[in-house]
Design a protein around this motif. Structure first.
Motif, short mmCIF file in Angstrom:
data_model
loop_
_atom_site.label_atom_id
_atom_site.label_comp_id
_atom_site.label_asym_id
_atom_site.label_seq_id
_atom_site.Cartn_x
_atom_site.Cartn_y
_atom_site.Cartn_z
N GLY A 143 0.82 -1.21 0.00
CA GLY A 143 0.00 0.00 0.00
C GLY A 143 0.85 1.26 0.00
O GLY A 143 0.49 2.26 -0.63
N LEU A 144 1.98 1.22 0.69
CA LEU A 144 2.90 2.35 0.71
C LEU A 144 3.48 2.60 -0.68
O LEU A 144 3.56 3.75 -1.14
N ILE A 145 3.87 1.53 -1.37
CA ILE A 145 4.43 1.66 -2.72
C ILE A 145 3.40 2.30 -3.66
O ILE A 145 3.72 3.18 -4.48
N GLU A 146 2.15 1.87 -3.51
CA GLU A 146 1.09 2.45 -4.34
C GLU A 146 0.94 3.94 -4.06
O GLU A 146 0.81 4.75 -4.98
N LYS A 147 0.99 4.32 -2.78
CA LYS A 147 0.88 5.73 -2.42
C LYS A 147 2.06 6.55 -2.96
O LYS A 147 1.93 7.75 -3.22
N CYS A 148 3.21 5.90 -3.09
CA CYS A 148 4.40 6.60 -3.57
C CYS A 148 4.47 6.67 -5.09
O CYS A 148 5.44 7.22 -5.63
N GLY A 149 3.50 6.10 -5.78
CA GLY A 149 3.46 6.21 -7.23
C GLY A 149 3.91 4.99 -7.98
O GLY A 149 4.11 5.05 -9.20
N GLY A 150 4.09 3.87 -7.30
CA GLY A 150 4.51 2.64 -7.97
C GLY A 150 5.98 2.31 -7.68
O GLY A 150 6.71 3.06 -7.03
N LYS A 151 6.41 1.15 -8.18
CA LYS A 151 7.73 0.62 -7.83
C LYS A 151 8.88 1.51 -8.29
O LYS A 151 9.87 1.68 -7.58
N LYS A 152 8.77 2.06 -9.49
CA LYS A 152 9.86 2.89 -10.00
C LYS A 152 10.04 4.13 -9.14
O LYS A 152 11.17 4.48 -8.74
N ASP A 153 8.94 4.83 -8.84
CA ASP A 153 9.03 6.02 -8.00
C ASP A 153 9.47 5.65 -6.59
O ASP A 153 10.18 6.43 -5.92
N PHE A 154 9.05 4.47 -6.12
CA PHE A 154 9.43 4.05 -4.78
C PHE A 154 10.94 3.80 -4.70
O PHE A 154 11.59 4.18 -3.72
N GLU A 155 11.50 3.21 -5.74
CA GLU A 155 12.95 2.98 -5.75
C GLU A 155 13.70 4.31 -5.76
O GLU A 155 14.69 4.48 -5.04
N THR A 156 13.22 5.26 -6.56
CA THR A 156 13.85 6.58 -6.59
C THR A 156 13.78 7.24 -5.22
O THR A 156 14.74 7.85 -4.75
N ARG A 157 12.63 7.07 -4.57
CA ARG A 157 12.45 7.65 -3.24
C ARG A 157 13.41 7.01 -2.23
O ARG A 157 14.05 7.71 -1.43
N PRO A 160 16.16 -0.17 5.18
CA PRO A 160 17.15 -0.67 4.21
C PRO A 160 16.67 -1.89 3.44
O PRO A 160 17.17 -2.16 2.35
N CYS A 161 15.70 -2.62 3.98
CA CYS A 161 15.22 -3.84 3.33
C CYS A 161 13.98 -3.61 2.48
O CYS A 161 13.43 -4.57 1.92
N LEU A 162 13.52 -2.37 2.37
CA LEU A 162 12.29 -2.11 1.61
C LEU A 162 12.47 -2.39 0.12
O LEU A 162 11.47 -2.57 -0.60
N TYR A 163 13.71 -2.44 -0.35
CA TYR A 163 13.95 -2.78 -1.76
C TYR A 163 13.45 -4.18 -2.09
O TYR A 163 13.19 -4.50 -3.26
N HIS A 164 13.31 -5.04 -1.09
CA HIS A 164 12.78 -6.38 -1.34
C HIS A 164 11.41 -6.33 -2.01
O HIS A 164 11.09 -7.19 -2.85
N TRP A 165 10.59 -5.35 -1.63
CA TRP A 165 9.22 -5.30 -2.14
C TRP A 165 9.15 -4.81 -3.59
O TRP A 165 8.08 -4.86 -4.19
N ILE A 166 10.28 -4.34 -4.12
CA ILE A 166 10.29 -3.92 -5.54
C ILE A 166 11.25 -4.82 -6.33
O ILE A 166 11.84 -4.40 -7.32
N SER A 167 11.42 -6.06 -5.83
CA SER A 167 12.19 -7.09 -6.53
C SER A 167 13.67 -6.76 -6.63
O SER A 167 14.35 -7.20 -7.57
N ARG A 168 14.20 -6.02 -5.66
CA ARG A 168 15.61 -5.67 -5.67
C ARG A 168 16.29 -6.00 -4.33
O ARG A 168 16.80 -5.11 -3.64
N PRO A 169 16.32 -7.27 -3.94
CA PRO A 169 17.02 -7.61 -2.69
C PRO A 169 18.51 -7.29 -2.75
O PRO A 169 19.14 -7.13 -1.70
#
Length: 754
Positions: free
Chosen positions: A579-593, A614-623
């Motif tokens: 839900g946080l990733i969605e609020k941030c505009g999706g995975k690409k914007d979340f990674e930039t953030r 530091p582990c939030l990158y896991h949710w955008i397929s970037r462990p």
């Protein structure tokens, strides 16, 4: 000649190898790590979860009692906390060796040297040359004092000393003197008590009773009250500071002292002393302490080739995690029942994220006792604590975070817990406003939270309380669902989305949109927030996502967020990262953030709200990016030095974060899984509570080979970047194949997400 040199060198190498292999795991615990700088850890001897923690007290200011040389030493008291911020607690029943006549109650000295080891502390005083050694049992401390023999050896016993004393009456977070008492029972025995209130949790009065015995008889004794020394054998409690003095024969060179401690009575202190120390020498007691720690520390075995630095960091971190909370079963003066009683939850806001999950993995029976203690505190006191010290709940910092500890135990299948009663306790937090006692327990601002779906500005800590109550509601959802209360579970799942009611989609800072921001009770967003006491002209200041503290007139405890900024808390939604990733505009914007969060130092390493970040990158397929961030944080902020912790250890919170990340696993507290990333250690094997072992091994791990290429679980391909607790408890091995560049491993966290 050259051959002899080679043989000699080979012999030395062989000898060093043998000594290295024979090193005990306890040799790698260094209590000095984190003792300086921000860490504030306790440096004296302690049993696992031990009630008694003796160590030097260097003035009445430091939380742990100790400060580095050359600061003065007032003496050695028997009860302390570890790693805490805010106001001090304890520092009770001070003793101080000296030489000479019994005509003064002030015997401050300075250290010429100091030895700090697991289960052992020693120092030689610069002026008197007296050498003091300390070890401890769980409820009784032991001292071995060697006098130089210049004058008659003597001992001061100060029942009036405590940490955090303030000349300001009822100063916030300062401990306040209530009363004390001493009685000279014989030429070898002194007993009494110290009664103190306040401190960090502004708690009710607690009483520490003591029973002290020496192995040599005193030839002269004295007592004092309010500084007036007399030959009286006792000084009753009249609300004044008291103490005793003992003088021994000049032939006494070594004096052994034992001090039993109790929160019940002086007789109980004597019983604790006899049960734990009778017939045992100082060295016997230290050996028993070391054996107790060996049992726990050996439950996690790491690769023997691990560098000594990393061994020290790892095992000291494990040690720090298990100093607190304190096992006071049978030592509760408020009620008597067979249920375990633990105190010094200092605070669950700090420890629920990593300390509780680590204890669950390494010492599950202990965690069961701790959880049962929380539930029983609710049953007897009316609320579970978010923090508790000196037999009193307080202070709450954010959520009612015992709920997350309960949920963590529940989803991980800890047995022997009445989860129906636990759910009742959780619902009490979520439905009954604690009123004027909101700093001690429950949820402050609960009425507004339940009516509006958020806490409006004007109520202290409105921002992080809204975020944390949402997570606590998710914990209620999990337990209710697991117990078959489906309607209740649905209600609290919906409430767990309340964090979104403070999410301001259009607010932009440093090119990033969307933050948790202040809102008033009418629903208006606040760019400028008022603070101060004047109702006519209240000072205003601009609130931004990097605001951490307000102007000088701002009540620090009443800020919108507690100990963090909106940049941090806007990424602290551990139960709803999707839900946080969605609020941030999706995975690409979340990674930039996320990249901006770390690269621009909006991330705060020294406090708990950023623990999961530091582990939030896991949710955008970037462990692999999680691995980069974790390794960078450890390298830049942790070490095996006295300044080796980047923030207050907070009862082992900072240390347990490190322990998990060094193994390559990280829990999302209150949920049943661990994230997998690049470990620091080549291998770590956990001895589980069910007599099975679980190992994590990283093949070809090096500074160059820092990325997981593929993984197997018990020999079968494991392409997922998280693992369930139940799978760990089955035992086996998670093997990680490492390489120099990221690959496609771990693009999904679980099989059901494919």
């Amino acid at each position: 000649m050259a051959d002899k040199s080679k043989r000699f060198l080979s012999g030395i190498i062989l000898l060093l190898s043998i000594l290295h292999l024979n090193a005990s795991v306890t040799d790698y615990v260094d209590p000095k790590i984190g003792s300086e700088g921000l860490g504030r850890v306790f440096i004296g001897p302690s049993m696992p979860y031990g009630m008694v923690k003796p160590s030097p007290d260097c003035t009445s200011s430091p939380n742990s009692g100790w400060l580095p040389m050359p600061v003065q030493v007032n003496g050695f008291s028997q009860v302390h906390v570890s790693g805490t911020g805010g106001g001090p607690k304890y520092g009770n029943i001070l003793i101080q060796p000296f030489e000479g006549e019994l005509n003064s109650i002030r015997h401050i000295d300075y250290r010429a040297d100091e030895t700090i080891e697991l289960g052992y502390y020693a120092t030689t005083y610069a002026n008197s040359k007296i050498h003091t050694e300390i070890t401890t049992a769980s409820r009784a401390s032991a001292y071995r004092i060697t006098y130089p023999g210049n004058k008659n050896p003597a001992l001061m016993i100060d029942a009036g000393f405590f940490l955090g004393e303030s000349p300001v009456p009822d100063a916030r977070e300062a401990q306040q003197f209530v009363g004390s008492e001493v009685q000279v029972l014989s030429d070898r025995e002194v007993c009494g008590h110290s009664r103190i209130r306040g401190g960090w949790n502004n708690g009710r009065a607690y009483t520490v009773y003591f029973y002290l015995v020496t192995d040599n008889p005193a030839i002269k004794t004295a007592t004092w009250k309010s500084g007036n020394i007399s030959d009286a054998k006792d000084q009753y409690d009249s609300g004044e500071k008291t103490g005793a003095l003992m003088q021994f024969m000049s032939s006494v060179k070594t004096l052994n002292i034992r001090i039993g401690i109790s929160f019940i009575s002086a007789l109980k202190a004597k019983e604790n002393l006899l049960r734990e120390t009778e017939g045992k020498t100082f060295d016997n007691l230290r050996e028993k302490l070391l054996c107790s720690w060996k049992d726990i520390l050996n439950r996690v075995k790491i690769d023997p080739k691990t560098s000594d630095k990393h061994k020290r960091m790892f095992y000291t971190g494990l040690y720090h995690t298990m100093i607190m909370p304190v096992d006071r079963s049978g030592e509760n003066p408020l009620w008597t029942d067979p249920c375990p009683y633990y105190d010094d939850f200092y605070a669950i806001w700090d420890t629920y994220r990593t300390s509780s999950p680590l204890i669950t993995l390494v010492d599950p029976l202990r965690e069961t006792d701790i959880v049962n203690s929380l539930i029983n505190i609710y049953k007897r006191d009316g609320y579970m604590p978010d923090a508790r010290s000196g037999n009193a709940n307080g202070r709450t910092q954010g959520g009612s975070n015992a709920e997350i500890v309960i949920a963590d135990a529940f989803v991980k299948g800890l047995e022997g817990i009445d989860y129906n009663l636990a759910l009742e306790a959780m619902l009490k937090d979520a439905t009954v406003d604690p009123g004027g006692n909101h700093e001690a327990e429950g949820r402050g601002g609960l009425r507004e939270y339940n009516e509006l779906g958020y806490i409006p500005h004007g109520i202290p800590r409105a921002g992080n309380r809204t975020v944390e109550y949402s997570y606590c509601d998710y914990a209620i959802h999990l337990v209710a669902k697991g117990l078959g209360h489906n309607e209740l579970a649905s209600e609290y799942l919906k409430k767990s989305e309340n964090w979104k009611n403070l999410w301001r989609d259009d607010y932009e800072h440093d090119g990033t949109k969307g933050f948790i921001m202040p809102r008033d009770q009418d629903g208006n967003w606040l760019d400028y927030i008022p603070f101060g006491h004047s109702q006519k002209r209240r000072p205003m200041f601009k609130y931004t996502p990097v605001t951490f503290e307000g102007p000088w007139y701002t009540p620090w405890w009443s800020m919108f967020f507690y100990e963090a900024s909106s940049w941090e808390y806007s990424l602290s939604i551990p139960h709803d990262v999707e839900g946080l990733i969605e609020k941030c505009g999706g995975k690409k914007d979340f990674e930039t953030r996320l990249d901006k969060f770390f690269d621009k130092n909006y991330f705060n390493v020294n406090n708990e709200p950023s623990f999961l970040s530091p582990c939030l990158y896991h949710w955008i397929s970037r462990p692999d990016r999680s691995s980069d961030r974790v390794l960078e944080i450890i390298e830049n902020n942790y070490s095996d030095t006295p300044e080796g912790l980047p923030g207050n250890d907070d009862s082992g919170a900072m240390s347990s974060w490190l322990v998990f990340h060094m193994t390559g696993l990280y829990p999302n507290a209150g949920q049943d899984y661990y994230l997998i990333h690049t470990p620091v250690l080549e291998s770590a094997t956990f001895t589980l509570g069910n007599d099975r072992n679980f190992s994590i091994r990283a093949e070809n791990l090096s500074e160059r080979n820092r990325y997981i290429q593929s993984a197997t679980l018990n020999g079968k391909d494991y392409p997922y970047s998280a693992i369930r607790h139940a799978d760990i408890m089955k035992g086996g091995e998670l093997r990680l194949k490492m390489g120099p560049r990221p690959k496609k491993w771990g693009t999904v966290m679980f099989a059901d997400q494919e």
